[in-house]
Design an enzyme around this catalytic site. Structure first.
Site, PDB file in Angstrom:
ATOM      1  N   ARG A  37       0.834  -1.214   0.000  1.00 16.49           N
ATOM      2  CA  ARG A  37       0.000   0.000   0.000  1.00 16.49           C
ATOM      3  C   ARG A  37       0.859   1.251   0.000  1.00 16.49           C
ATOM      4  O   ARG A  37       0.349   2.356  -0.152  1.00 16.49           O
ATOM      5  CB  ARG A  37      -0.931   0.025   1.219  1.00 16.49           C
ATOM      6  CG  ARG A  37      -1.836  -1.147   1.307  1.00 16.49           C
ATOM      7  CD  ARG A  37      -3.122  -0.970   0.491  1.00 16.49           C
ATOM      8  NE  ARG A  37      -3.580  -2.265   0.041  1.00 16.49           N
ATOM      9  CZ  ARG A  37      -3.491  -2.723  -1.206  1.00 16.49           C
ATOM     10  NH1 ARG A  37      -2.984  -1.981  -2.163  1.00 16.49           N
ATOM     11  NH2 ARG A  37      -3.909  -3.918  -1.516  1.00 16.49           N
ATOM     12  N   HIS A  67      11.587  -8.187  -3.794  1.00 20.89           N
ATOM     13  CA  HIS A  67      10.547  -7.854  -4.787  1.00 20.89           C
ATOM     14  C   HIS A  67       9.949  -6.494  -4.451  1.00 20.89           C
ATOM     15  O   HIS A  67       9.521  -6.257  -3.325  1.00 20.89           O
ATOM     16  CB  HIS A  67       9.459  -8.937  -4.764  1.00 20.89           C
ATOM     17  CG  HIS A  67       8.606  -8.964  -6.003  1.00 20.89           C
ATOM     18  ND1 HIS A  67       7.923  -7.873  -6.468  1.00 20.89           N
ATOM     19  CD2 HIS A  67       8.345  -9.958  -6.881  1.00 20.89           C
ATOM     20  CE1 HIS A  67       7.266  -8.205  -7.571  1.00 20.89           C
ATOM     21  NE2 HIS A  67       7.515  -9.463  -7.854  1.00 20.89           N
ATOM     22  N   TYR A  70       3.802  -4.462  -5.556  1.00 18.33           N
ATOM     23  CA  TYR A  70       3.010  -4.511  -6.784  1.00 18.33           C
ATOM     24  C   TYR A  70       2.453  -3.154  -7.167  1.00 18.33           C
ATOM     25  O   TYR A  70       2.076  -2.924  -8.314  1.00 18.33           O
ATOM     26  CB  TYR A  70       1.829  -5.489  -6.610  1.00 18.33           C
ATOM     27  CG  TYR A  70       2.242  -6.934  -6.675  1.00 18.33           C
ATOM     28  CD1 TYR A  70       3.043  -7.391  -7.723  1.00 18.33           C
ATOM     29  CD2 TYR A  70       1.839  -7.833  -5.711  1.00 18.33           C
ATOM     30  CE1 TYR A  70       3.421  -8.715  -7.794  1.00 18.33           C
ATOM     31  CE2 TYR A  70       2.217  -9.164  -5.762  1.00 18.33           C
ATOM     32  CZ  TYR A  70       3.011  -9.597  -6.810  1.00 18.33           C
ATOM     33  OH  TYR A  70       3.382 -10.902  -6.869  1.00 18.33           O
ATOM     34  N   HIS A 107       8.391  -5.283 -11.489  1.00 14.71           N
ATOM     35  CA  HIS A 107       7.592  -5.402 -12.709  1.00 14.71           C
ATOM     36  C   HIS A 107       7.779  -4.120 -13.494  1.00 14.71           C
ATOM     37  O   HIS A 107       7.544  -3.041 -12.940  1.00 14.71           O
ATOM     38  CB  HIS A 107       6.111  -5.596 -12.359  1.00 14.71           C
ATOM     39  CG  HIS A 107       5.824  -6.853 -11.601  1.00 14.71           C
ATOM     40  ND1 HIS A 107       4.579  -7.182 -11.141  1.00 14.71           N
ATOM     41  CD2 HIS A 107       6.647  -7.872 -11.241  1.00 14.71           C
ATOM     42  CE1 HIS A 107       4.633  -8.360 -10.522  1.00 14.71           C
ATOM     43  NE2 HIS A 107       5.876  -8.787 -10.562  1.00 14.71           N
ATOM     44  N   GLU A 142      11.461  -7.932 -14.308  1.00 22.51           N
ATOM     45  CA  GLU A 142      10.798  -9.238 -14.392  1.00 22.51           C
ATOM     46  C   GLU A 142      10.038  -9.354 -15.705  1.00 22.51           C
ATOM     47  O   GLU A 142       9.291  -8.454 -16.087  1.00 22.51           O
ATOM     48  CB  GLU A 142       9.835  -9.429 -13.199  1.00 22.51           C
ATOM     49  CG  GLU A 142       9.135 -10.798 -13.242  1.00 22.51           C
ATOM     50  CD  GLU A 142       8.387 -11.163 -11.967  1.00 22.51           C
ATOM     51  OE1 GLU A 142       8.495 -10.434 -10.959  1.00 22.51           O
ATOM     52  OE2 GLU A 142       7.693 -12.202 -11.991  1.00 22.51           O
ATOM     53  N   ASP A 176      10.149 -15.486 -14.988  1.00 24.58           N
ATOM     54  CA  ASP A 176       9.156 -16.197 -14.190  1.00 24.58           C
ATOM     55  C   ASP A 176       8.551 -17.264 -15.105  1.00 24.58           C
ATOM     56  O   ASP A 176       8.028 -16.934 -16.171  1.00 24.58           O
ATOM     57  CB  ASP A 176       8.108 -15.161 -13.735  1.00 24.58           C
ATOM     58  CG  ASP A 176       7.000 -15.734 -12.873  1.00 24.58           C
ATOM     59  OD1 ASP A 176       6.439 -16.781 -13.255  1.00 24.58           O
ATOM     60  OD2 ASP A 176       6.682 -15.125 -11.842  1.00 24.58           O
ATOM     61  N   HIS A 179       4.997 -16.729 -16.091  1.00 26.90           N
ATOM     62  CA  HIS A 179       4.845 -15.588 -17.000  1.00 26.90           C
ATOM     63  C   HIS A 179       5.343 -15.929 -18.402  1.00 26.90           C
ATOM     64  O   HIS A 179       4.702 -15.575 -19.398  1.00 26.90           O
ATOM     65  CB  HIS A 179       5.611 -14.374 -16.474  1.00 26.90           C
ATOM     66  CG  HIS A 179       5.124 -13.888 -15.142  1.00 26.90           C
ATOM     67  ND1 HIS A 179       5.734 -12.873 -14.456  1.00 26.90           N
ATOM     68  CD2 HIS A 179       4.074 -14.284 -14.367  1.00 26.90           C
ATOM     69  CE1 HIS A 179       5.095 -12.651 -13.315  1.00 26.90           C
ATOM     70  NE2 HIS A 179       4.089 -13.501 -13.237  1.00 26.90           N
ATOM     71  N   HIS A 211      11.863 -17.104 -11.225  1.00 27.83           N
ATOM     72  CA  HIS A 211      10.691 -17.385 -10.393  1.00 27.83           C
ATOM     73  C   HIS A 211      10.116 -18.701 -10.902  1.00 27.83           C
ATOM     74  O   HIS A 211       9.748 -18.802 -12.069  1.00 27.83           O
ATOM     75  CB  HIS A 211       9.640 -16.274 -10.523  1.00 27.83           C
ATOM     76  CG  HIS A 211      10.033 -15.012  -9.825  1.00 27.83           C
ATOM     77  ND1 HIS A 211       9.340 -13.835  -9.978  1.00 27.83           N
ATOM     78  CD2 HIS A 211      11.034 -14.753  -8.951  1.00 27.83           C
ATOM     79  CE1 HIS A 211       9.914 -12.897  -9.222  1.00 27.83           C
ATOM     80  NE2 HIS A 211      10.941 -13.431  -8.595  1.00 27.83           N
ATOM     81  N   ASP A 224      -1.627 -14.605 -16.068  1.00 25.65           N
ATOM     82  CA  ASP A 224      -0.797 -14.550 -14.868  1.00 25.65           C
ATOM     83  C   ASP A 224      -1.472 -15.188 -13.659  1.00 25.65           C
ATOM     84  O   ASP A 224      -1.775 -14.515 -12.670  1.00 25.65           O
ATOM     85  CB  ASP A 224      -0.397 -13.103 -14.545  1.00 25.65           C
ATOM     86  CG  ASP A 224       0.702 -13.044 -13.492  1.00 25.65           C
ATOM     87  OD1 ASP A 224       1.121 -14.111 -12.998  1.00 25.65           O
ATOM     88  OD2 ASP A 224       1.134 -11.931 -13.158  1.00 25.65           O
ATOM     89  N   HIS A 226      -0.616 -18.128 -11.097  1.00 18.51           N
ATOM     90  CA  HIS A 226       0.364 -19.112 -10.646  1.00 18.51           C
ATOM     91  C   HIS A 226      -0.344 -20.352 -10.098  1.00 18.51           C
ATOM     92  O   HIS A 226      -1.428 -20.255  -9.552  1.00 18.51           O
ATOM     93  CB  HIS A 226       1.244 -18.536  -9.533  1.00 18.51           C
ATOM     94  CG  HIS A 226       2.025 -17.332  -9.953  1.00 18.51           C
ATOM     95  ND1 HIS A 226       3.090 -16.859  -9.236  1.00 18.51           N
ATOM     96  CD2 HIS A 226       1.913 -16.506 -11.018  1.00 18.51           C
ATOM     97  CE1 HIS A 226       3.587 -15.793  -9.838  1.00 18.51           C
ATOM     98  NE2 HIS A 226       2.888 -15.551 -10.917  1.00 18.51           N
ATOM     99  N   GLU A 256       6.876 -18.973  -6.173  1.00 16.41           N
ATOM    100  CA  GLU A 256       5.783 -18.025  -5.864  1.00 16.41           C
ATOM    101  C   GLU A 256       4.472 -18.750  -6.099  1.00 16.41           C
ATOM    102  O   GLU A 256       3.567 -18.230  -6.746  1.00 16.41           O
ATOM    103  CB  GLU A 256       5.847 -16.808  -6.784  1.00 16.41           C
ATOM    104  CG  GLU A 256       7.120 -16.011  -6.696  1.00 16.41           C
ATOM    105  CD  GLU A 256       7.161 -14.918  -7.756  1.00 16.41           C
ATOM    106  OE1 GLU A 256       6.901 -15.206  -8.949  1.00 16.41           O
ATOM    107  OE2 GLU A 256       7.420 -13.774  -7.381  1.00 16.41           O
TER     108      GLU A 256
HETATM  109 ZN    ZN Z   1       2.918 -13.570 -11.641  1.00 15.60          ZN
HETATM  110 FE    FE Z   2       7.177 -13.631 -10.470  1.00 14.82          FE
HETATM  111 FE    FE Z   3       6.661 -10.530  -9.642  1.00 17.31          FE
END
Ligand code: ZN
Ligand code: FE
Ligand code: FE
Length: 278
Positions: A37, A67, A70, A107, A142, A176, A179, A211, A224, A226, A256
């Site tokens: 956040r 990482h 997001y 990302h 990534e 990844d 991905h 990843h 996307d 996982h 992940e």
């Molecule tokens: Zn992902």
């Molecule tokens: Fe990833």
């Molecule tokens: Fe990621």
């Protein structure tokens, strides 16, 4: 030596993450550098970091793969989100120097209607304003699944970002497996072909971390999602080939997958028991 771990909660600090990793059989891990956040990141505690560094040395940890949150989007169409993201990047670079020589994965971002070229320009500008010749952290772009307006689902896009960054020696790529697969790269039937393409377009030496995830979807789905190892559309054997590939086997592998501790521990031992030392 196989370097493998998973994404761990970071709220209790570095030593807690290190002990958590050891309890799972891991010798590397990933973690969010801060609450996604945003806002101010927790104050770092030197004693905690020093105790962690000792533990990491005692257990022969490989490089960590931090990482970015997001919520970071260096190419948002909204200037205030771009500024918020640039500030987080700069602050994370400073903080990570307390655990020197590790990786920081982010990302590339979503251009949300601005177009890929403009987005790439903004990402490279932010990196050029932030990276310092003295830093010991390597920043990894990534590769993405290509959901919405995500940049970085094609090797060519990652290459174009790298081309525009001045301090290229501070940069690398994190691939990844979920991905890659959902972006349309056939790592199940043509892993060598995918790696040859990566080498031709970007250069294999830029590849610094993997990843390791299965995917809920078919190749090229761009969603996307996982999945746990062996429960998705990639499957266990292709992922075992990935950890053993001569061009990949020394890299840190980060799970992940949607798991609890027992699930992570099982996936780590599954991979360890199928890894061939070189
Ligand atoms: Zn992902
Ligand atoms: Fe990833
Ligand atoms: Fe990621």
């Amino acid at each position: 030596m196989l370097y493998i771990g998973c994404h761990l909660p970071s709220s209790k600090g570095y030593l807690a993450m290190g002990r958590h990793a050891v309890s799972l059989g891991a010798n590397t891990f990933a973690f969010f550098t801060r609450n996604p956040r945003g806002g101010n990141a927790k104050q770092l505690n030197k004693a905690d970091i020093n105790a962690f560094l000792q533990l990491a040395e005692n257990h022969n940890f490989g490089k960590l793969v931090a990482h970015a949150p997001y919520t970071m989007n260096l190419c948002s169409a909204n200037e205030s989100i771009r500024e918020f993201s640039r500030n987080m990047l700069a602050d994370d670079m400073t903080r990570l120097e307390l655990t020197p020589g590790n990786y920081y994965n982010f990302h590339p971002g979503s251009h949300v209607g601005q177009g890929i070229d403009k987005g790439i320009e903004q990402i490279a500008d932010a990196l050029n304003a932030t990276l310092k010749p003295t830093q010991t952290t390597t920043v990894l772009l990534e590769g993405m699944a290509g959901k919405g307006s995500e940049i970085g689902s094609k090797f060519e896009e990652l290459r174009t970002i790298l081309d525009k960054v001045e301090l290229k020696e501070k940069m690398g790529i994190c691939l990844d497996t979920c991905h890659l697969w959902e972006a349309g790269y056939n790592i199940v039937n043509d892993l060598n072909g995918v790696l040859e393409e990566f080498d031709r377009i970007i250069g294999i030496n830029y590849l610094k971390a993997i990843h390791l995830n299965d995917s809920k979807n078919l190749i090229g789905a761009h969603k996307d999602r996982h999945e746990r190892i062996g429960f998705g559309k990639i499957g266990t054997d292709p992922l075992i080939r990935i950890i053993n590939h001569p061009q990949l086997k020394k890299l840190p592998f980060i799970l992940e997958t949607p798991n609890d501790d027992e699930g992570y521990s099982n996936e780590i031992s599954l991979m360890r028991s199928n890894y061939t030392e070189w």
